[in-house]
Design a protein around this motif. Sequence first.
Motif: not given
Length: 179
Positions: A31-32, A100, A102, A104, A110, A113-114, A116-117, A120-121
């Motif tokens: 993911s990173s 960006k 992500e 999943d 997942k 969660n992606a 939400n990431t 937050d970005w």
Amino acid sequence: MKKLVSSVLAASMVLSLAACGSSASTDTASSSEAASTSTAATTEAAGEDSGAYTGTPIKIGGIGPVTGGAAIYGQAVKNAEELAVKEINAANGSDVFEWKFEDDEHDAEKSVNAYNTLKDWGLQVLAGPVTTTPSIAVAAETANDNLFMMTPSASAPAVIESGDNVFQICFTDPNQGVA
């Protein structure tokens, strides 16, 4: 303002067309490693009268499987989104979009969660998720947040039932079955 609206519409069209016609790489990435962002250009470099977008870049996020069994679909969309953002930013002479993506892994939890990431970005527009089950899960979240979501390839009619902010680009399953 017209140029910005045109760029956003062009990005949507390019994302939808490129995602359907791309071939995917068999590379896998975490993911990173899948996350890619562009850097913001300064307003001095673009200039007030240059016609280039000089505002704060619009943050577009993508979600899809770039690892796992459905990675071929996610990789195609990831490549299309990345290309569209690079081409639009280059055509404008400045960074209109930050992007960006992500991974999943084609998993609903997942994918949330992606999302939400990305939220937050500073996510402003979501181009994804790619597959149906994660799209249904994330659509409910974007409806709660009133955030624009556009899925390039999730095809179940249930995807858009969460709210007026969720859109599908491809034909739904009933339409594909008839065709």
